[in-house]
Design an enzyme around this catalytic site. Structure first.
Site, PDB file in Angstrom:
ATOM      1  N   LYS A  21     -65.863   2.239 -36.471  1.00  0.00           N
ATOM      2  CA  LYS A  21     -65.942   2.406 -34.985  1.00  0.00           C
ATOM      3  C   LYS A  21     -64.602   2.652 -34.397  1.00  0.00           C
ATOM      4  O   LYS A  21     -64.351   3.901 -33.500  1.00  0.00           O
ATOM      5  CB  LYS A  21     -66.496   1.091 -34.347  1.00  0.00           C
ATOM      6  CG  LYS A  21     -68.050   0.806 -34.825  1.00  0.00           C
ATOM      7  CD  LYS A  21     -68.468  -0.348 -33.875  1.00  0.00           C
ATOM      8  CE  LYS A  21     -67.721  -1.751 -33.792  1.00  0.00           C
ATOM      9  NZ  LYS A  21     -67.703  -2.415 -35.151  1.00  0.00           N
ATOM     10  N   ARG A  96     -72.238  -6.396 -27.672  1.00  0.00           N
ATOM     11  CA  ARG A  96     -72.501  -7.002 -28.958  1.00  0.00           C
ATOM     12  C   ARG A  96     -73.618  -7.959 -28.978  1.00  0.00           C
ATOM     13  O   ARG A  96     -73.924  -8.595 -30.000  1.00  0.00           O
ATOM     14  CB  ARG A  96     -71.435  -7.666 -29.418  1.00  0.00           C
ATOM     15  CG  ARG A  96     -70.441  -6.874 -30.357  1.00  0.00           C
ATOM     16  CD  ARG A  96     -69.329  -7.849 -30.473  1.00  0.00           C
ATOM     17  NE  ARG A  96     -68.511  -7.710 -31.748  1.00  0.00           N
ATOM     18  CZ  ARG A  96     -67.084  -6.976 -31.853  1.00  0.00           C
ATOM     19  NH1 ARG A  96     -66.859  -6.133 -30.869  1.00  0.00           N
ATOM     20  NH2 ARG A  96     -66.619  -6.766 -33.051  1.00  0.00           N
ATOM     21  N   ARG A 135     -56.990  -3.256 -44.498  1.00  0.00           N
ATOM     22  CA  ARG A 135     -56.470  -2.553 -43.308  1.00  0.00           C
ATOM     23  C   ARG A 135     -55.394  -2.947 -42.434  1.00  0.00           C
ATOM     24  O   ARG A 135     -55.253  -4.028 -42.424  1.00  0.00           O
ATOM     25  CB  ARG A 135     -57.653  -1.987 -42.221  1.00  0.00           C
ATOM     26  CG  ARG A 135     -58.112  -3.089 -41.423  1.00  0.00           C
ATOM     27  CD  ARG A 135     -59.320  -2.561 -40.591  1.00  0.00           C
ATOM     28  NE  ARG A 135     -59.840  -3.606 -39.804  1.00  0.00           N
ATOM     29  CZ  ARG A 135     -60.962  -3.519 -39.034  1.00  0.00           C
ATOM     30  NH1 ARG A 135     -61.694  -2.225 -39.123  1.00  0.00           N
ATOM     31  NH2 ARG A 135     -61.287  -4.607 -38.234  1.00  0.00           N
ATOM     32  N   ARG A 169     -54.405  -7.302 -38.390  1.00  0.00           N
ATOM     33  CA  ARG A 169     -54.923  -8.273 -37.289  1.00  0.00           C
ATOM     34  C   ARG A 169     -55.405  -9.618 -37.972  1.00  0.00           C
ATOM     35  O   ARG A 169     -55.630  -9.676 -39.141  1.00  0.00           O
ATOM     36  CB  ARG A 169     -56.362  -7.597 -36.943  1.00  0.00           C
ATOM     37  CG  ARG A 169     -56.175  -6.404 -35.885  1.00  0.00           C
ATOM     38  CD  ARG A 169     -57.455  -5.746 -35.468  1.00  0.00           C
ATOM     39  NE  ARG A 169     -58.775  -6.812 -35.734  1.00  0.00           N
ATOM     40  CZ  ARG A 169     -59.916  -6.164 -35.337  1.00  0.00           C
ATOM     41  NH1 ARG A 169     -59.987  -5.004 -34.802  1.00  0.00           N
ATOM     42  NH2 ARG A 169     -60.957  -7.025 -35.167  1.00  0.00           N
ATOM     43  N   ARG A 180     -67.729 -12.627 -39.197  1.00  0.00           N
ATOM     44  CA  ARG A 180     -67.956 -11.561 -38.236  1.00  0.00           C
ATOM     45  C   ARG A 180     -69.238 -11.002 -38.619  1.00  0.00           C
ATOM     46  O   ARG A 180     -70.050 -10.311 -37.769  1.00  0.00           O
ATOM     47  CB  ARG A 180     -66.640 -10.818 -38.321  1.00  0.00           C
ATOM     48  CG  ARG A 180     -65.568 -11.577 -37.475  1.00  0.00           C
ATOM     49  CD  ARG A 180     -64.015 -10.915 -37.940  1.00  0.00           C
ATOM     50  NE  ARG A 180     -64.076  -9.381 -37.408  1.00  0.00           N
ATOM     51  CZ  ARG A 180     -63.126  -8.488 -37.849  1.00  0.00           C
ATOM     52  NH1 ARG A 180     -62.291  -9.089 -38.790  1.00  0.00           N
ATOM     53  NH2 ARG A 180     -62.890  -7.516 -37.439  1.00  0.00           N
TER      54      ARG A 180
HETATM   55  P1  AMP Z   1     -63.379  -5.835 -32.996  1.00  0.00           P
HETATM   56  O1  AMP Z   1     -61.851  -5.381 -32.458  1.00  0.00           O
HETATM   57  O2  AMP Z   1     -64.246  -5.013 -32.269  1.00  0.00           O
HETATM   58  O3  AMP Z   1     -63.487  -6.203 -34.177  1.00  0.00           O
HETATM   59  O4  AMP Z   1     -63.328  -7.303 -32.068  1.00  0.00           O
HETATM   60  C1  AMP Z   1     -62.532  -8.479 -32.498  1.00  0.00           C
HETATM   61  C2  AMP Z   1     -63.143  -9.740 -31.982  1.00  0.00           C
HETATM   62  O5  AMP Z   1     -63.026  -9.758 -30.626  1.00  0.00           O
HETATM   63  C3  AMP Z   1     -64.415  -9.961 -32.589  1.00  0.00           C
HETATM   64  O6  AMP Z   1     -64.529 -10.464 -33.647  1.00  0.00           O
HETATM   65  C4  AMP Z   1     -64.883 -10.915 -31.120  1.00  0.00           C
HETATM   66  O7  AMP Z   1     -64.279 -12.165 -31.482  1.00  0.00           O
HETATM   67  C5  AMP Z   1     -64.341 -10.245 -30.058  1.00  0.00           C
HETATM   68  N1  AMP Z   1     -65.073  -9.355 -29.555  1.00  0.00           N
HETATM   69  C6  AMP Z   1     -64.855  -7.979 -29.196  1.00  0.00           C
HETATM   70  N2  AMP Z   1     -65.576  -7.452 -28.574  1.00  0.00           N
HETATM   71  C7  AMP Z   1     -66.634  -8.352 -28.249  1.00  0.00           C
HETATM   72  C8  AMP Z   1     -68.018  -8.295 -27.502  1.00  0.00           C
HETATM   73  N3  AMP Z   1     -68.360  -7.235 -26.831  1.00  0.00           N
HETATM   74  N4  AMP Z   1     -68.365  -9.602 -27.400  1.00  0.00           N
HETATM   75  C9  AMP Z   1     -67.791 -10.727 -27.776  1.00  0.00           C
HETATM   76  N5  AMP Z   1     -66.764 -10.653 -28.581  1.00  0.00           N
HETATM   77  C10 AMP Z   1     -66.207  -9.794 -28.835  1.00  0.00           C
END
Ligand code: AMP
Length: 228
Positions: A21, A96, A135, A169, A180
């Site tokens: 994404k 989400r 990554r 990360r 996740r």
């Molecule tokens: P991402 O960078 O999108 O993979 O998000 C990293 C982490 O941030 C996720 O594993 C969640 O803990 C949190 N997170 C990001 N976006 C959301 C969302 N829309 N709702 C809830 N938690 C989120």
């Protein structure tokens, strides 16, 4: 070629962690001048800045769980008030949960923004652990790399900017990825039906060559372009 001069689009990218994404959102930002709204990036920035929201999110993110709808929706609401979103928005990692999707429906109506498409990046779960755990990004310019799939051309040096510092990360570990992916299937996968019911859903095969995937996304963008 179509470019930023076209009417702004509002796009949601759906798909599990590791689906690409963030990578694909950046390509669409370059081509269409959209604003990338990544709740993961906004939350990581809040954690770094030590805000109340960041402190509440930190532990949940490290464990691979979902941050509360309340915090995430408030962050998105604030971000959508900034003037740059008039160029169009690509949501990456949001919504989400069904509560977030309903809140976004309301927010878009209230702010007078039309949703053009929710695009599902379809991938094999089994491949996501390797994709995610390999990554890393350049700390200076943010260019993304992967130990196996996109290594540095010169070890230790960023191909894009020559930077020599890299970041991984904290939640990109094999242990966290399982949680996740579980959160994705339990909470986020039902959103496919939500957007299908709105007639907004498109699907793109997101396994394989990054350029081919971008090209398929552009086809979807062109097909969903608002009439001039
Ligand atoms: P991402 O960078 O999108 O993979 O998000 C990293 C982490 O941030 C996720 O594993 C969640 O803990 C949190 N997170 C990001 N976006 C959301 C969302 N829309 N709702 C809830 N938690 C989120």
């Amino acid at each position: 070629m179509d470019g930023p001069a076209n009417s702004p689009r509002t796009i949601i990218l759906l798909g599990p962690p590791g689906a690409g994404k963030g990578t694909q959102a950046k390509k669409l930002v370059e081509r269409y001048g959209l604003v990338q709204l990544s709740t993961g990036d906004l939350l990581r920035a809040a954690v770094k800045a030590g805000t109340d929201a960041g402190r509440a999110a930190d532990k949940v993110m490290k464990e691979g769980g979902l941050v509360s709808d309340e915090i995430v929706i408030a962050i998105v609401n604030d971000r959508l008030d900034a003037p740059d979103v008039a160029a169009g928005v690509i949501f990456d990692g949001f919504p989400r949960t069904t509560a977030q999707a309903s809140a976004l429906d309301d927010l878009l109506v209230r702010k007078g923004i039309a949703l053009h498409a929710a695009i599902l990046l379809e991938v094999d779960d089994a491949a996501m652990v390797e994709r995610i755990s390999g990554r890393f990004t350049c700390a200076a310019c943010g260019e993304g790399y992967h130990d196996s799939f996109k290594p540095l051309q010169t070890p230790g040096v960023c191909d894009a900017c020559g930077g020599m510092e890299f970041a991984r990360r904290a939640d990109d570990t094999a242990e966290t990825v399982a949680g996740r992916l579980q959160a994705y299937h339990a909470e986020t996968a039902p959103l496919v039906a939500h957007y299908d019911a709105q007639g907004a859903l498109a699907r793109v095969d997101a396994m394989g060559d990054i350029k081919r995937i971008t090209s398929d996304l552009i086809d979807v963008m062109e097909a969903t372009r608002a009439p001039a």
